[in-house]
Motif scaffolding. Structure first.
Motif, PDB file in Angstrom:
ATOM      1  N   ALA A 158       0.804  -1.220   0.000  1.00 49.56           N
ATOM      2  CA  ALA A 158       0.000   0.000   0.000  1.00 49.56           C
ATOM      3  C   ALA A 158       0.839   1.272   0.000  1.00 49.56           C
ATOM      4  N   VAL A 159       2.145   1.164   0.244  1.00 50.18           N
ATOM      5  CA  VAL A 159       3.021   2.338   0.180  1.00 50.18           C
ATOM      6  C   VAL A 159       3.057   2.840  -1.266  1.00 50.18           C
ATOM      7  N   TYR A 160       2.852   4.150  -1.456  1.00 45.68           N
ATOM      8  CA  TYR A 160       2.836   4.685  -2.821  1.00 45.68           C
ATOM      9  C   TYR A 160       4.025   5.581  -3.131  1.00 45.68           C
ATOM     10  N   ASN A 161       4.822   5.927  -2.130  1.00 45.49           N
ATOM     11  CA  ASN A 161       5.992   6.773  -2.361  1.00 45.49           C
ATOM     12  C   ASN A 161       7.214   6.198  -1.642  1.00 45.49           C
ATOM     13  N   PRO A 162       8.064   5.454  -2.397  1.00 45.17           N
ATOM     14  CA  PRO A 162       8.074   5.271  -3.849  1.00 45.17           C
ATOM     15  C   PRO A 162       7.062   4.216  -4.299  1.00 45.17           C
ATOM     16  N   GLU A 163       6.730   4.238  -5.559  1.00 42.90           N
ATOM     17  CA  GLU A 163       5.824   3.209  -6.071  1.00 42.90           C
ATOM     18  C   GLU A 163       6.497   1.839  -6.051  1.00 42.90           C
ATOM     19  N   ASN A 164       7.739   1.800  -6.511  1.00 41.91           N
ATOM     20  CA  ASN A 164       8.482   0.539  -6.541  1.00 41.91           C
ATOM     21  C   ASN A 164       9.309   0.421  -5.263  1.00 41.91           C
ATOM     22  N   THR A 165       8.648   0.026  -4.188  1.00 38.25           N
ATOM     23  CA  THR A 165       9.318  -0.159  -2.903  1.00 38.25           C
ATOM     24  C   THR A 165      10.273  -1.346  -2.987  1.00 38.25           C
ATOM     25  N   LEU A 166      11.105  -1.483  -1.966  1.00 33.20           N
ATOM     26  CA  LEU A 166      12.006  -2.630  -1.927  1.00 33.20           C
ATOM     27  C   LEU A 166      11.219  -3.930  -1.914  1.00 33.20           C
ATOM     28  N   LEU A 167      10.105  -3.958  -1.187  1.00 35.53           N
ATOM     29  CA  LEU A 167       9.258  -5.148  -1.164  1.00 35.53           C
ATOM     30  C   LEU A 167       8.766  -5.491  -2.570  1.00 35.53           C
ATOM     31  N   VAL A 168       8.299  -4.495  -3.304  1.00 33.68           N
ATOM     32  CA  VAL A 168       7.802  -4.722  -4.660  1.00 33.68           C
ATOM     33  C   VAL A 168       8.927  -5.188  -5.575  1.00 33.68           C
ATOM     34  N   LYS A 169      10.078  -4.559  -5.487  1.00 32.32           N
ATOM     35  CA  LYS A 169      11.215  -4.945  -6.333  1.00 32.32           C
ATOM     36  C   LYS A 169      11.630  -6.385  -6.067  1.00 32.32           C
ATOM     37  N   GLU A 170      11.735  -6.736  -4.791  1.00 32.85           N
ATOM     38  CA  GLU A 170      12.174  -8.093  -4.464  1.00 32.85           C
ATOM     39  C   GLU A 170      11.113  -9.119  -4.838  1.00 32.85           C
ATOM     40  N   ALA A 171       9.845  -8.749  -4.705  1.00 28.65           N
ATOM     41  CA  ALA A 171       8.776  -9.665  -5.096  1.00 28.65           C
ATOM     42  C   ALA A 171       8.806  -9.919  -6.606  1.00 28.65           C
ATOM     43  N   ARG A 172       9.048  -8.880  -7.379  1.00 23.01           N
ATOM     44  CA  ARG A 172       9.151  -9.059  -8.829  1.00 23.01           C
ATOM     45  C   ARG A 172      10.342  -9.947  -9.175  1.00 23.01           C
ATOM     46  N   GLY A 173      11.418  -9.786  -8.404  1.00 24.08           N
ATOM     47  CA  GLY A 173      12.581 -10.633  -8.613  1.00 24.08           C
ATOM     48  C   GLY A 173      12.304 -12.101  -8.345  1.00 24.08           C
ATOM     49  N   ARG A 174      11.266 -12.370  -7.560  1.00 20.56           N
ATOM     50  CA  ARG A 174      10.851 -13.754  -7.271  1.00 20.56           C
ATOM     51  C   ARG A 174       9.697 -14.184  -8.179  1.00 20.56           C
ATOM     52  N   ASN A 175       9.405 -13.363  -9.197  1.00 21.49           N
ATOM     53  CA  ASN A 175       8.333 -13.644 -10.175  1.00 21.49           C
ATOM     54  C   ASN A 175       6.937 -13.643  -9.560  1.00 21.49           C
ATOM     55  N   CYS A 176       6.764 -12.846  -8.509  1.00 19.38           N
ATOM     56  CA  CYS A 176       5.439 -12.701  -7.892  1.00 19.38           C
ATOM     57  C   CYS A 176       4.610 -11.676  -8.673  1.00 19.38           C
ATOM     58  N   LEU A 177       3.300 -11.848  -8.640  1.00 17.83           N
ATOM     59  CA  LEU A 177       2.403 -10.811  -9.127  1.00 17.83           C
ATOM     60  C   LEU A 177       2.410  -9.684  -8.093  1.00 17.83           C
ATOM     61  N   THR A 178       2.672  -8.458  -8.513  1.00 24.06           N
ATOM     62  CA  THR A 178       2.752  -7.332  -7.583  1.00 24.06           C
ATOM     63  C   THR A 178       1.717  -6.268  -7.919  1.00 24.06           C
ATOM     64  N   ILE A 179       1.228  -5.612  -6.876  1.00 23.17           N
ATOM     65  CA  ILE A 179       0.290  -4.495  -7.002  1.00 23.17           C
ATOM     66  C   ILE A 179       0.853  -3.372  -6.153  1.00 23.17           C
ATOM     67  N   THR A 180       0.990  -2.187  -6.726  1.00 19.18           N
ATOM     68  CA  THR A 180       1.617  -1.081  -6.005  1.00 19.18           C
ATOM     69  C   THR A 180       0.586  -0.168  -5.350  1.00 19.18           C
ATOM     70  N   GLY A 181       1.077   0.636  -4.426  1.00 22.81           N
ATOM     71  CA  GLY A 181       0.205   1.538  -3.694  1.00 22.81           C
ATOM     72  C   GLY A 181      -0.352   2.674  -4.521  1.00 22.81           C
ATOM     73  N   VAL A 182       0.285   2.998  -5.654  1.00 22.30           N
ATOM     74  CA  VAL A 182      -0.205   4.095  -6.483  1.00 22.30           C
ATOM     75  C   VAL A 182      -1.615   3.807  -6.981  1.00 22.30           C
ATOM     76  N   GLU A 183      -1.844   2.570  -7.419  1.00 27.11           N
ATOM     77  CA  GLU A 183      -3.163   2.225  -7.945  1.00 27.11           C
ATOM     78  C   GLU A 183      -4.249   2.385  -6.878  1.00 27.11           C
ATOM     79  N   MET A 184      -3.958   1.908  -5.681  1.00 24.90           N
ATOM     80  CA  MET A 184      -4.925   2.020  -4.591  1.00 24.90           C
ATOM     81  C   MET A 184      -5.114   3.486  -4.180  1.00 24.90           C
ATOM     82  N   PHE A 185      -4.013   4.234  -4.119  1.00 28.95           N
ATOM     83  CA  PHE A 185      -4.070   5.639  -3.726  1.00 28.95           C
ATOM     84  C   PHE A 185      -4.948   6.434  -4.688  1.00 28.95           C
ATOM     85  N   VAL A 186      -4.771   6.204  -5.982  1.00 26.59           N
ATOM     86  CA  VAL A 186      -5.559   6.927  -6.984  1.00 26.59           C
ATOM     87  C   VAL A 186      -7.023   6.513  -6.922  1.00 26.59           C
TER      88      VAL A 186
END
Length: 360
Positions: free
Chosen positions: A299-327
């Motif tokens: 749910a963190v939107y600043n930054p959009e690509n948090t460390l959690l999101v970056k590492e999850a993508r590195g593990r081939n996880c489906l990721t959803i960022t806080g920007v979409e929810m914030f908007v």
């Protein structure tokens, strides 16, 4: 000109009403981030001008905004006695980008409205809500730490607020204080969109395990929504008592914060500020526990690509960022404030441009 330190939100009202009552042209300012609203609303209450610094990195007094911010975000030159006031209430307040996207929407529709940041300490919330009429406040976004406490000040609430026990939006209609929770719907809509739509999402989520990190107002909204979609929800929070209370309210499980990584959830939903700017090197969950099939929603939107999101993508996880929810939640608030659908694409572009320009 009169300048004083703003010690609590009531000081702002006293200063602005002093401007209005003055027999001679007067500029009145409350300094500090509590007093920032007096700088923005001075013209509404009759001040001939206000003060700003020429650059945001050269602040000359506490709480001062730059000339660029006053013009491009708050459109100070358009504020007058008829301008309707909206805002975000929080403590701290400096991190929020809500004024940027809400004022962008107001200008898009050419409305005589301004959205102001109100720093309100926890102990001052009740009094602040009681003073909103005198400040001509028509609506508020509510965030940390007030989402649960503000419910006590509502005269009416929608079903989501009643079920969750927290509100992130208040609309003032005469003596009525109407409470809404746009976090809940925005979170679920973002999740469902990422999974191919509501029906497909329900099939994929039902019976699966979700780990919700954070048991505050947002954590409550997310847990409520996931349980309604048939998920087995487990909650962890640094305050174990708060997690226990949430689990009891929704009849789900809680675990100690130190044990959160003993789970391998199907959905990991971060509702904490861990990883938010400027602490961008922090993550609430270790990457080696994430499976490629894990859905990760931060749910963190600043930054959009948090460390959690970056590492999850590195593990081939489906990721959803806080920007979409914030908007999405902001668009719902715009609908409540104006009766019009929020300009989602414009708001999304505005927020991404703002956080993309930040220096990490």
């Amino acid at each position: 000109k009169i300048s004083t330190m703003g010690n609590n939100p009531a000081d702002n009202l006293r200063m602005l009403e002093l401007i209005r009552r003055s027999e001679k042209p007067m500029v009145g300012i409350c300094m500090g981030d509590v007093g920032t609203p007096t700088r923005i609303l001075a013209g509404k209450f009759g001040a001939p001008f206000t003060y700003a610094t020429f650059h945001h990195e050269r602040v000359l007094a506490p709480g001062q905004l730059s000339f660029q911010q006053m013009n491009e975000i708050y459109h100070y030159d358009r504020i007058n006695a008829d301008t309707e006031v909206y805002g975000v209430v929080a403590d701290p307040i400096g991190h929020t980008l809500s004024p940027l996207i809400h004022n962008t929407a107001f200008r898009h529709f050419d409305l005589n409205k301004v959205y102001v940041p109100f720093r309100v300490p926890r102990e001052d919330l009740s009094r602040f809500i009681d003073l909103t009429g005198r400040l001509d406040i028509r609506g508020l976004s509510v965030t940390i730490p007030h989402k649960e406490e503000v419910v006590k000040k509502l005269t009416e609430a929608d079903a989501a607020v009643a079920g969750i026990g927290s509100a992130n939006t208040v609309v003032f209609d005469g003596k009525k204080r109407l409470g809404y929770n746009t976090d809940y719907r925005a979170a679920m809509e973002s999740l469902e969109a990422a999974l191919g739509g509501r029906d497909e999402a329900l099939q994929k989520l039902r019976g699966k395990t979700a780990l919700v990190l954070g048991a505050g107002g947002l954590g409550k909204a997310v847990a409520y929504g996931l349980i309604r979609r048939g998920m087995n929800v487990v909650v962890a929070d640094g305050d174990s008592q708060q997690a226990l209370l949430l689990a009891k309210r929704f009849d789900c499980r809680s675990i100690e914060w130190s044990l959160r990584q003993s789970l391998s959830p199907d959905l990991l939903f971060n509702c904490t500020p861990i990883g938010m700017h400027p602490n961008v090197d922090e993550t609430p969950f270790e990457k080696h526990i994430l499976r490629p099939t894990t859905i990760v929603f931060d749910a963190v939107y600043n930054p959009e690509n948090t460390l959690l999101v970056k590492e999850a993508r590195g593990r081939n996880c489906l990721t959803i960022t806080g920007v979409e929810m914030f908007v999405r939640q902001a668009c719902r608030q715009i609908k409540l404030f104006t009766g019009r659908d929020g300009p989602a694409d414009l708001m999304r572009e505005t927020i991404r441009r703002a956080i993309g320009a930040a220096k990490y």
